[in-house]
Design an enzyme around this catalytic site. Structure first.
Site, PDB file in Angstrom:
ATOM      1  N   ASP A 186     -16.247-102.634  16.981  1.00  0.00           N
ATOM      2  CA  ASP A 186     -16.135-101.517  16.051  1.00  0.00           C
ATOM      3  C   ASP A 186     -15.410-100.345  16.721  1.00  0.00           C
ATOM      4  O   ASP A 186     -14.513-100.563  17.535  1.00  0.00           O
ATOM      5  CB  ASP A 186     -17.528-101.106  15.561  1.00  0.00           C
ATOM      6  CG  ASP A 186     -17.515-100.677  14.105  1.00  0.00           C
ATOM      7  OD1 ASP A 186     -16.949 -99.606  13.822  1.00  0.00           O
ATOM      8  OD2 ASP A 186     -18.065-101.394  13.248  1.00  0.00           O
TER       9      ASP A 186
ATOM     10  N   HIS B  99     -18.097 -94.783  12.577  1.00  0.00           N
ATOM     11  CA  HIS B  99     -18.483 -96.077  12.005  1.00  0.00           C
ATOM     12  C   HIS B  99     -19.276 -96.948  12.978  1.00  0.00           C
ATOM     13  O   HIS B  99     -20.327 -97.506  12.639  1.00  0.00           O
ATOM     14  CB  HIS B  99     -17.221 -96.803  11.541  1.00  0.00           C
ATOM     15  CG  HIS B  99     -17.461 -97.994  10.666  1.00  0.00           C
ATOM     16  ND1 HIS B  99     -17.600 -99.266  11.173  1.00  0.00           N
ATOM     17  CD2 HIS B  99     -17.576 -98.113   9.321  1.00  0.00           C
ATOM     18  CE1 HIS B  99     -17.778-100.115  10.180  1.00  0.00           C
ATOM     19  NE2 HIS B  99     -17.770 -99.440   9.032  1.00  0.00           N
TER      20      HIS B  99
ATOM     21  N   SER C 205     -34.710 -73.750  -4.867  1.00  0.00           N
ATOM     22  CA  SER C 205     -33.718 -74.500  -4.096  1.00  0.00           C
ATOM     23  C   SER C 205     -32.763 -75.217  -5.029  1.00  0.00           C
ATOM     24  O   SER C 205     -33.121 -75.602  -6.144  1.00  0.00           O
ATOM     25  CB  SER C 205     -34.404 -75.489  -3.160  1.00  0.00           C
ATOM     26  OG  SER C 205     -35.113 -76.466  -3.899  1.00  0.00           O
TER      27      SER C 205
END
Length: 528
Positions: free
Chosen positions: A148, A181, A341
């Site tokens: 990766d 990633h 909120s």
């Protein structure tokens, strides 16, 4: 990081200078690049030197040595392939296609205080119990190789020992990750459990041997030859399971043969089925020697992006998957006004920061307004870019910017690389209307964009490490088994989803660690 004038950057500079000296136009340069092709040249045993000479004679150049597999990657002038193939030293010539990562960050939307648990307590992502990883103890040593974009060795929730690797890019080292990633994928496999922070991986004890083959730089793409170089490094390192959260179209004979050799030599290779949401085949996942993994969501429904075809073999959780990312690389926003909120998403490119000040209606942010000074700008989407709105708020003395949507739904925006100094975020059209009613209220707006070490990603890339982690977990308890038997156990015990039996969307179904371990305990390692 390596010298910025190394590798492809330097090549581009040299090419540009050469073109300028020769008076070559940009169009001509593009035509020159288009007239070349990257290929994998397989040579006959003992013929490496002769093959290199033949490539040079054809006007090409070798760019990557794959001699352990009797091959090299080369760049050839267009039209030279057939003549080179006739050379007595050459066994075959194949394409060298590009492969890419198969996952992407999911834009997170939080309400004030909702994300605090991610940093201060340990969270078990929904996929861990879904694949029964919490029901099987890790046994003897197995090694997982992750091919990766690298691994953030400094991360608070990733193991520091038992991890080695190699960098096949020109960015950083194997222990850094410029793309996010790879760190996310590895976290799903092996994020530490019981340390009170972050998330939990499939194998959370910190005792899984890991090897990191960094083949992707920040772009998230690499040639097939580079990736196979990484797989070869996994083999040398003694990996049992290989996680490949990557893929692309265009199969090649050389790739198919090479992955088959790796599988036959004892490695279980697991790859992403693809994110196009079509029946297209992705490679290497669709080779017979590789396990193709589809993605499902928290409800065990097929992810809309997950590719479906006859090569899909098994499924794993891959939607809104929470895992590790390089330290401080994710952004989350919180917003509260008047004690209430509101859901907010950070602008892509917003700096980290917080502010507490009165909320001010800044219209569409196109006209200077002295009233902005010292206040939180509430800005309507439209007419000019998000970056221009935030810059004008900043120039007028605003301390933060909240942009609300002018169409239905949550606003996800970007600064498009423009540097700003105040935090900025987006909210929905509905919340924007509510916030307009708070303008001028005594209660102030509390705004914060914070850096986080965790993020939710979507993709078959996220499903793949669930399966790879389960394979390692199960195999660790039955180390005498070969990869084919582990594969058989995973498929035989997967939770059937969709149409009865194997189908194109889920394969055999959702991978199940406990069921696979029980199956091997009953049936043993030897095939009947």
């Amino acid at each position: 990081m390596k010298n910025s004038f190394s590798g492809p950057v330097r090549s581009a500079v040299v090419l540009t200078l050469a073109a300028l000296v020769a008076g070559v136009s940009g169009t001509a340069m593009a035509q020159t690049r288009a007239s070349q092709e990257r290929v994998i040249v397989e040579f006959k045993p003992g013929k490496l030197k002769a093959a290199r000479a033949a490539i040079q004679a054809a006007g090409g150049r070798v760019v990557l040595d794959l001699s352990e597999d009797n091959a090299v990657a080369a760049v050839l002038p267009a039209g030279k392939r057939l003549a080179l193939r006739r050379n007595a030293a050459v066994a075959s010539i194949d394409d060298d296609p590009i492969r890419t990562v198969m996952g992407s960050r999911k834009a997170t939307v939080r309400r004030a205080g909702a994300s605090a648990a991610v940093m201060s307590t340990e969270v078990v992502p929904f996929g861990i119990p879904m694949v029964q990883a919490d029901q099987v103890a890790y046994g003897s040593t197995r090694k997982v190789c992750v091919i990766d974009s690298g691994y953030d060795l400094s991360h608070e929730d990733l193991q520091k020992t038992g991890v080695t690797g190699q960098n096949f890019t020109t960015e950083g080292d194997w222990s850094t990750d410029e793309n996010q990633h790879g760190t996310h994928v590895t976290g799903t496999i092996a994020a530490l459990g019981g340390n009170g922070v972050g998330v939990v991986g499939v194998v959370p004890g910190g005792n899984l041997n890991l090897y990191v083959a960094k083949v992707f730089d920040s772009t998230g793409s690499a040639a097939s030859s580079t990736i196979m170089k990484g797989v070869r490094a996994c083999k040398r390192a003694g990996a049992n399971v290989v996680n490949m959260s990557l893929g692309g179209g265009r199969p090649t004979n050389f790739e198919a043969k090479t992955y088959q050799r790796f599988y036959d030599s004892g490695m279980l290779i697991i790859a992403a089925a693809g994110n196009a949401g079509t029946s297209a085949l992705s490679y290497p996942a669709s080779y017979p020697s590789v396990v193709s993994v589809a993605a499902i969501d928290v409800n065990k429904a097929k992810a809309d992006f997950s590719q479906f075809n006859a090569e899909v073999e098994i499924a794993g959780p891959g939607v809104a998957t929470l895992s590790t990312v390089p330290t401080g690389s994710n952004r989350e926003a919180t917003l509260s006004v008047g004690g209430a909120s509101f859901a907010a998403a950070p602008m892509d490119g917003s700096p980290v920061g917080s502010a507490s000040a009165a909320l001010y209606n800044f219209g569409t942010g196109e006209v200077d307004d002295a009233g902005v000074a010292g206040k939180v700008c509430l800005i309507a989407r439209g007419n000019i870019s998000f970056a221009d709105k935030v810059l004008r708020c900043q120039a007028n003395g605003g301390v933060a910017a909240v942009i609300y949507n002018n169409t239905a739904g949550q606003l996800f925006g970007t600064m498009n690389g423009v540097v700003t100094t105040i935090p900025s975020m987006g909210v929905s059209d509905v919340d924007g209307a509510a916030l307009l009613g708070q303008v001028g209220a005594v209660a102030s707006a509390a705004v914060a964009v914070s850096a986080y070490n965790y993020a939710e990603f979507n993709g078959t890339s996220m499903a793949t490490p669930h399966v790879a982690g389960v394979a390692a977990l199960v195999w660790s308890n039955f180390p005498a088994c070969g990869p084919a038997r582990i594969r058989e156990a995973l498929n035989a015990t997967a939770q059937d989803l969709g149409a009865a039996g194997r189908d194109v969307e889920f394969g055999f179904g959702l991978v199940q660690a406990k069921a696979a371990a029980d199956w091997l305990a009953t049936n043993g390692c030897a095939a009947p």
